[in-house]
Design a protein around this motif. Structure first.
Motif, PDB file in Angstrom:
ATOM      1  N   PRO A 105       0.793  -1.231   0.000  1.00 46.33           N
ATOM      2  CA  PRO A 105       0.000   0.000   0.000  1.00 46.33           C
ATOM      3  C   PRO A 105       0.826   1.283   0.000  1.00 46.33           C
ATOM      4  O   PRO A 105       0.304   2.348  -0.347  1.00 46.33           O
ATOM      5  CB  PRO A 105      -0.842  -0.112   1.273  1.00 46.33           C
ATOM      6  CG  PRO A 105      -0.110  -1.083   2.145  1.00 46.33           C
ATOM      7  CD  PRO A 105       0.544  -2.043   1.217  1.00 46.33           C
ATOM      8  N   SER A 106       2.104   1.219   0.363  1.00 46.98           N
ATOM      9  CA  SER A 106       2.932   2.427   0.375  1.00 46.98           C
ATOM     10  C   SER A 106       3.397   2.836  -1.022  1.00 46.98           C
ATOM     11  O   SER A 106       3.879   3.959  -1.220  1.00 46.98           O
ATOM     12  CB  SER A 106       4.157   2.221   1.270  1.00 46.98           C
ATOM     13  OG  SER A 106       4.997   1.205   0.756  1.00 46.98           O
ATOM     14  N   ILE A 107       3.259   1.936  -1.989  1.00 43.33           N
ATOM     15  CA  ILE A 107       3.676   2.245  -3.353  1.00 43.33           C
ATOM     16  C   ILE A 107       2.618   3.101  -4.038  1.00 43.33           C
ATOM     17  O   ILE A 107       1.430   2.784  -4.014  1.00 43.33           O
ATOM     18  CB  ILE A 107       3.939   0.949  -4.149  1.00 43.33           C
ATOM     19  CG1 ILE A 107       5.160   0.226  -3.573  1.00 43.33           C
ATOM     20  CG2 ILE A 107       4.150   1.243  -5.631  1.00 43.33           C
ATOM     21  CD1 ILE A 107       5.494  -1.073  -4.274  1.00 43.33           C
ATOM     22  N   LYS A 108       3.070   4.175  -4.670  1.00 50.48           N
ATOM     23  CA  LYS A 108       2.162   5.039  -5.414  1.00 50.48           C
ATOM     24  C   LYS A 108       1.912   4.431  -6.791  1.00 50.48           C
ATOM     25  O   LYS A 108       2.832   3.899  -7.421  1.00 50.48           O
ATOM     26  CB  LYS A 108       2.751   6.440  -5.543  1.00 50.48           C
ATOM     27  CG  LYS A 108       3.019   7.105  -4.193  1.00 50.48           C
ATOM     28  CD  LYS A 108       3.583   8.494  -4.373  1.00 50.48           C
ATOM     29  CE  LYS A 108       3.826   9.158  -3.014  1.00 50.48           C
ATOM     30  NZ  LYS A 108       4.333  10.542  -3.160  1.00 50.48           N
ATOM     31  N   ILE A 109       0.662   4.527  -7.248  1.00 49.84           N
ATOM     32  CA  ILE A 109       0.301   3.867  -8.498  1.00 49.84           C
ATOM     33  C   ILE A 109      -0.182   4.884  -9.515  1.00 49.84           C
ATOM     34  O   ILE A 109      -0.993   5.768  -9.214  1.00 49.84           O
ATOM     35  CB  ILE A 109      -0.776   2.797  -8.260  1.00 49.84           C
ATOM     36  CG1 ILE A 109      -0.200   1.671  -7.401  1.00 49.84           C
ATOM     37  CG2 ILE A 109      -1.296   2.240  -9.582  1.00 49.84           C
ATOM     38  CD1 ILE A 109      -1.207   0.604  -7.029  1.00 49.84           C
ATOM     39  N   LEU A 110       0.357   4.753 -10.712  1.00 54.02           N
ATOM     40  CA  LEU A 110      -0.069   5.569 -11.842  1.00 54.02           C
ATOM     41  C   LEU A 110      -0.563   4.620 -12.915  1.00 54.02           C
ATOM     42  O   LEU A 110       0.190   3.772 -13.412  1.00 54.02           O
ATOM     43  CB  LEU A 110       1.100   6.405 -12.364  1.00 54.02           C
ATOM     44  CG  LEU A 110       0.822   7.385 -13.496  1.00 54.02           C
ATOM     45  CD1 LEU A 110      -0.168   8.466 -13.056  1.00 54.02           C
ATOM     46  CD2 LEU A 110       2.123   8.023 -13.972  1.00 54.02           C
ATOM     47  N   SER A 111      -1.827   4.729 -13.271  1.00 50.30           N
ATOM     48  CA  SER A 111      -2.433   3.804 -14.233  1.00 50.30           C
ATOM     49  C   SER A 111      -2.497   4.459 -15.610  1.00 50.30           C
ATOM     50  O   SER A 111      -3.165   5.480 -15.796  1.00 50.30           O
ATOM     51  CB  SER A 111      -3.834   3.412 -13.771  1.00 50.30           C
ATOM     52  OG  SER A 111      -4.418   2.509 -14.683  1.00 50.30           O
TER      53      SER A 111
END
Length: 333
Positions: free
Chosen positions: A52-58
């Motif tokens: 959950p600490s990883i930022k996600i760019l879709s």
């Protein structure tokens, strides 16, 4: 000074499961991003649930390594970008030496760590090894890897040096320079795009470095199989395109003619080995390159061009005729 570690992913849930734990464990003082390149698997939900600490760019669609990173990095603000393949295991204190070198070396705007094999951790890995070079006819090779021959790491390349190109498997780059130079060439889609960018960095007067006291372990072949005809197509086409973009016109004509002849020899060898799809891939690559020429001429207009940073010998002649298998032998020949 801020750093963003950006992992481009396409249907790579299994790689994320294997390699993200090391990235989280050993990456300090940096944001970690997953830039998803239009995956059809559940990579995003898996990452959200387990990391959950990883930022996600879709991203909406798969636009290759080049297009995927260009789109992702437009959305990410940082002083330094670390482009990290999804199939790379990092080691303790891997990031700090890389950033420290960029911070302390004027003119140094990109670098790479030592790239070792995930499967044979005492051996250099194909994609980058101990820093990349380009021979007089535009063939890429590395300290620690010439064609398919990968050396064991015995400390023989444990010095910080300037290199021609840094691998896209783990490329650390000044964000302003990346954007000022237009990022990757999206027409390349994948393969050779990082060498093209590094060549443009060199032509702009900057330097690129190898940092041996940072180590990562690369699985390799995570997206396209090593023997994939599509990989053959992209490598042959993009190599020619890179020469047309970055060499002075007179030198480009000379080198490309030689390369077309050598590509023909390579094609005949594949034909005799009954690798018909790879043989056809080379033919398609040449015609695709010819179709790209108007774009290549337009996009490189007004940009500095130089062949001074090419290695002054033929790696093909050294390897296949003189039987030189290592960079140390090549340097002393």
């Amino acid at each position: 000074m801020s750093t963003a570690v950006v992992i481009l992913n396409f249907n790579g849930k299994e790689h994320l499961k294997t390699f993200l734990p090391s990235v989280l464990e050993h990456t300090k003082d940096a944001d970690i991003w997953l830039a998803d390149n239009g995956s059809s698997d559940d990579s995003i939900s898996f990452t959200e649930d387990n990391f959950p600490s990883i930022k996600i760019l879709s991203l909406k669609e798969n636009s290759g390594f080049a297009g995927g990173y260009n789109r992702a990095l437009k959305e990410i603000t940082a002083d330094y970008y670390v482009l990290l393949n999804s199939d790379v295991e990092v080691s303790e204190n891997w990031l700090k030496p890389l950033i420290d070198n960029l911070e302390s070396s004027p003119g140094l705007v990109a670098c790479q760590p030592k790239i070792l094999s995930y499967l044979k951790k005492d051996t250099f890995e194909y994609a980058g090894a101990a820093g990349g070079f380009l021979d007089k006819w535009g063939y890429p090779f590395c300290r620690g890897r010439i064609f398919d021959h990968c050396e064991k790491d015995l400390g023989q390349y444990d010095e910080n040096i300037d290199i021609f190109w840094a691998t896209g498997a783990c490329l650390v780059i000044d964000a302003n320079v990346f954007h000022d130079l237009g990022g990757f060439d999206e027409r390349f889609f994948a393969h050779m795009e990082e060498i093209d960018l590094c060549w443009r960095i060199k032509n702009a007067g900057y330097s690129i470095g190898f940092v041996p006291n940072s180590k990562v372990y690369h699985l390799g072949g995570g997206t396209l199989n090593k023997s994939s005809p599509q990989k053959t197509f992209l490598n042959y086409r993009n190599s020619l395109a890179m020469l047309a973009k970055n060499l002075p016109l007179w030198r480009a004509l000379q080198v490309i003619v030689i390369r077309l002849i050598l590509d023909g020899v390579s094609g005949v060898k594949l034909l005799l080995e009954f690798k018909l799809l790879d043989f056809w891939a080379i033919i398609r690559a040449h015609f695709s390159f010819y179709a790209m020429l108007p774009y290549l001429i337009k996009t490189s207009k007004g940009r500095p061009r130089s062949g001074k940073c090419l290695y002054p010998t033929s790696i093909v002649f050294a390897y296949f005729v003189k039987k030189i298998k290592t960079f140390s032998e090549l340097k002393n020949a």
